[in-house]
Design an enzyme around this catalytic site. Structure first.
Site, PDB file in Angstrom:
ATOM      1  N   ASP A  29       0.850  -1.183   0.000  1.00  0.00           N
ATOM      2  CA  ASP A  29       0.000   0.000   0.000  1.00  0.00           C
ATOM      3  C   ASP A  29       0.891   1.240   0.000  1.00  0.00           C
ATOM      4  O   ASP A  29       1.896   1.300   0.704  1.00  0.00           O
ATOM      5  CB  ASP A  29      -0.917  -0.005   1.237  1.00  0.00           C
ATOM      6  CG  ASP A  29      -2.056   0.990   1.115  1.00  0.00           C
ATOM      7  OD1 ASP A  29      -3.206   0.557   0.966  1.00  0.00           O
ATOM      8  OD2 ASP A  29      -1.782   2.213   1.152  1.00  0.00           O
ATOM      9  N   ILE A  30       0.507   2.242  -0.792  1.00  0.00           N
ATOM     10  CA  ILE A  30       1.323   3.454  -0.933  1.00  0.00           C
ATOM     11  C   ILE A  30       1.308   4.287   0.346  1.00  0.00           C
ATOM     12  O   ILE A  30       2.226   5.084   0.575  1.00  0.00           O
ATOM     13  CB  ILE A  30       0.807   4.285  -2.143  1.00  0.00           C
ATOM     14  CG1 ILE A  30       1.896   5.209  -2.676  1.00  0.00           C
ATOM     15  CG2 ILE A  30      -0.446   5.070  -1.799  1.00  0.00           C
ATOM     16  CD1 ILE A  30       1.512   5.867  -3.996  1.00  0.00           C
ATOM     17  N   ASN A  86     -13.002  -3.222   2.111  1.00  0.00           N
ATOM     18  CA  ASN A  86     -13.956  -2.128   2.170  1.00  0.00           C
ATOM     19  C   ASN A  86     -14.834  -2.183   0.928  1.00  0.00           C
ATOM     20  O   ASN A  86     -14.345  -2.478  -0.165  1.00  0.00           O
ATOM     21  CB  ASN A  86     -13.212  -0.782   2.237  1.00  0.00           C
ATOM     22  CG  ASN A  86     -12.372  -0.657   3.497  1.00  0.00           C
ATOM     23  OD1 ASN A  86     -12.789  -1.096   4.569  1.00  0.00           O
ATOM     24  ND2 ASN A  86     -11.194  -0.078   3.373  1.00  0.00           N
ATOM     25  N   GLU A  94     -11.977   3.562  -1.259  1.00  0.00           N
ATOM     26  CA  GLU A  94     -11.500   4.717  -2.023  1.00  0.00           C
ATOM     27  C   GLU A  94     -11.132   4.350  -3.451  1.00  0.00           C
ATOM     28  O   GLU A  94     -11.277   5.175  -4.357  1.00  0.00           O
ATOM     29  CB  GLU A  94     -10.287   5.342  -1.328  1.00  0.00           C
ATOM     30  CG  GLU A  94     -10.656   6.040  -0.018  1.00  0.00           C
ATOM     31  CD  GLU A  94      -9.434   6.440   0.792  1.00  0.00           C
ATOM     32  OE1 GLU A  94      -8.306   6.309   0.276  1.00  0.00           O
ATOM     33  OE2 GLU A  94      -9.624   6.848   1.942  1.00  0.00           O
ATOM     34  N   VAL A  95     -10.630   3.154  -3.644  1.00  0.00           N
ATOM     35  CA  VAL A  95     -10.237   2.722  -4.991  1.00  0.00           C
ATOM     36  C   VAL A  95     -11.266   1.697  -5.486  1.00  0.00           C
ATOM     37  O   VAL A  95     -11.420   0.627  -4.889  1.00  0.00           O
ATOM     38  CB  VAL A  95      -8.825   2.104  -4.994  1.00  0.00           C
ATOM     39  CG1 VAL A  95      -8.471   1.579  -6.377  1.00  0.00           C
ATOM     40  CG2 VAL A  95      -7.785   3.130  -4.541  1.00  0.00           C
ATOM     41  N   HIS A  99     -10.060  -5.100  -3.660  1.00  0.00           N
ATOM     42  CA  HIS A  99      -8.754  -5.376  -3.061  1.00  0.00           C
ATOM     43  C   HIS A  99      -8.946  -5.825  -1.628  1.00  0.00           C
ATOM     44  O   HIS A  99      -9.880  -5.397  -0.948  1.00  0.00           O
ATOM     45  CB  HIS A  99      -7.837  -4.155  -3.113  1.00  0.00           C
ATOM     46  CG  HIS A  99      -8.453  -2.890  -2.588  1.00  0.00           C
ATOM     47  ND1 HIS A  99      -9.338  -2.133  -3.338  1.00  0.00           N
ATOM     48  CD2 HIS A  99      -8.335  -2.271  -1.391  1.00  0.00           C
ATOM     49  CE1 HIS A  99      -9.719  -1.083  -2.620  1.00  0.00           C
ATOM     50  NE2 HIS A  99      -9.137  -1.152  -1.436  1.00  0.00           N
ATOM     51  N   HIS A 101      -6.900  -5.800   1.957  1.00  0.00           N
ATOM     52  CA  HIS A 101      -5.759  -5.268   2.706  1.00  0.00           C
ATOM     53  C   HIS A 101      -5.221  -6.371   3.627  1.00  0.00           C
ATOM     54  O   HIS A 101      -6.005  -7.014   4.340  1.00  0.00           O
ATOM     55  CB  HIS A 101      -6.187  -4.112   3.612  1.00  0.00           C
ATOM     56  CG  HIS A 101      -6.730  -2.903   2.913  1.00  0.00           C
ATOM     57  ND1 HIS A 101      -6.003  -1.754   2.740  1.00  0.00           N
ATOM     58  CD2 HIS A 101      -7.944  -2.657   2.368  1.00  0.00           C
ATOM     59  CE1 HIS A 101      -6.741  -0.836   2.123  1.00  0.00           C
ATOM     60  NE2 HIS A 101      -7.934  -1.364   1.883  1.00  0.00           N
TER      61      HIS A 101
HETATM   62  P1  5GP Z   1      -9.682   1.418   0.200  1.00  0.00           P
HETATM   63  O1  5GP Z   1      -9.988   2.595   1.086  1.00  0.00           O
HETATM   64  O2  5GP Z   1     -10.226   1.624  -1.194  1.00  0.00           O
HETATM   65  O3  5GP Z   1     -10.048   0.108   0.799  1.00  0.00           O
HETATM   66  O4  5GP Z   1      -8.111   1.371   0.110  1.00  0.00           O
HETATM   67  C1  5GP Z   1      -7.394   1.835  -0.983  1.00  0.00           C
HETATM   68  C2  5GP Z   1      -5.934   1.756  -0.603  1.00  0.00           C
HETATM   69  O5  5GP Z   1      -5.173   1.931  -1.780  1.00  0.00           O
HETATM   70  C3  5GP Z   1      -5.488   2.846   0.371  1.00  0.00           C
HETATM   71  O6  5GP Z   1      -4.948   2.234   1.552  1.00  0.00           O
HETATM   72  C4  5GP Z   1      -4.438   3.632  -0.402  1.00  0.00           C
HETATM   73  O7  5GP Z   1      -3.350   4.019   0.393  1.00  0.00           O
HETATM   74  C5  5GP Z   1      -4.024   2.666  -1.488  1.00  0.00           C
HETATM   75  N1  5GP Z   1      -3.622   3.294  -2.732  1.00  0.00           N
HETATM   76  C6  5GP Z   1      -4.263   4.304  -3.397  1.00  0.00           C
HETATM   77  N2  5GP Z   1      -3.598   4.623  -4.517  1.00  0.00           N
HETATM   78  C7  5GP Z   1      -2.526   3.779  -4.576  1.00  0.00           C
HETATM   79  C8  5GP Z   1      -1.468   3.627  -5.523  1.00  0.00           C
HETATM   80  O8  5GP Z   1      -1.370   4.327  -6.530  1.00  0.00           O
HETATM   81  N3  5GP Z   1      -0.552   2.652  -5.254  1.00  0.00           N
HETATM   82  C9  5GP Z   1      -0.629   1.868  -4.147  1.00  0.00           C
HETATM   83  N4  5GP Z   1       0.341   0.959  -3.974  1.00  0.00           N
HETATM   84  N5  5GP Z   1      -1.609   1.986  -3.238  1.00  0.00           N
HETATM   85  C10 5GP Z   1      -2.547   2.937  -3.452  1.00  0.00           C
END
Ligand code: 5GP
Ligand code: ZN
Length: 113
Positions: A29-30, A86, A94-95, A99, A101
Site C-alpha cells: 500500500d502506498i 472495504n 476509495e479505490v 482489493h 488489505h
Molecule cells: P480502500 O480505502 O479503497 O479500501 O483502500 C485503498 C488503498 O489503496 C489505500 O490504503 C491507499 O493508500 C491505497 N492506494 C491508493 N492509490 C494507490 C497507488 O497508486 N498505489 C498503491 N500501492 N496503493 C494505493
C-alpha cells in the site's frame, strides 16, 4: 483504462510486485497503516466485493490464500494479522477495484470504525 490498480496489475504503473499469478497481483500500500500493509487485487477489474456471485466469488478464496502466504513471508503469521475488504462509499472504499488489505506487524485495535 484509468483504474490505478488495473494499471499496476498490467505493469503500466511500476510497483513493487510481491506476488503475481494469472488471477491476482500483490503490492505494498502506498500509504501504509501498519508495518506490513499489502494489497492483493484481482487482475480482472471487479469494482467491489458486492459484485461477486456464487460463480465468481472463488477469487476471494484465492486472494485470502495469497494473503496468508504473504503474511508468512513477512513473518507476521504467528502473531496474527488482519484482512480487510472495504465496499462502497460508506464502507470506506476509495479505490473502485476490489482489493484485500493485509495489515500486521503491530497490535490491531478492536474497533473496525
Ligand atoms: P480502500 O480505502 O479503497 O479500501 O483502500 C485503498 C488503498 O489503496 C489505500 O490504503 C491507499 O493508500 C491505497 N492506494 C491508493 N492509490 C494507490 C497507488 O497508486 N498505489 C498503491 N500501492 N496503493 C494505493
Ligand atoms: Zn481496475
Amino acid at each position: 483504462m484509468n483504474c490505478i490498480f488495473c494499471r499496476i496489475a498490467s505493469g503500466e504503473v511500476p510497483s513493487n510486485i510481491l506476488y503475481q499469478d494469472e488471477r491476482v497481483v500483490a503490492f505494498p500500500d502506498i500509504n501504509p497503516k501498519a508495518p506490513v500493509h499489502l494489497l492483493v487485487v484481482p487482475r480482472e477489474h471487479i469494482e467491489t466485493v458486492a459484485e461477486l456471485t456464487e460463480d465468481s466469488a472463488s477469487i476471494i478464496g484465492h486472494i485470502v490464500t495469497v494473503a496468508n502466504r504473504l503474511a508468512r513471508e513477512a513473518g507476521i503469521a504467528e502473531k496474527g494479522y488482519r484482512l480487510v475488504v472495504n465496499c462502497g462509499l460508506e464502507g470506506g472504499q476509495e479505490v473502485p477495484h476490489l482489493h484485500v488489505h493485509l495489515l500486521g506487524g503491530r497490535q490491531m485495535t478492536g474497533t473496525l470504525g
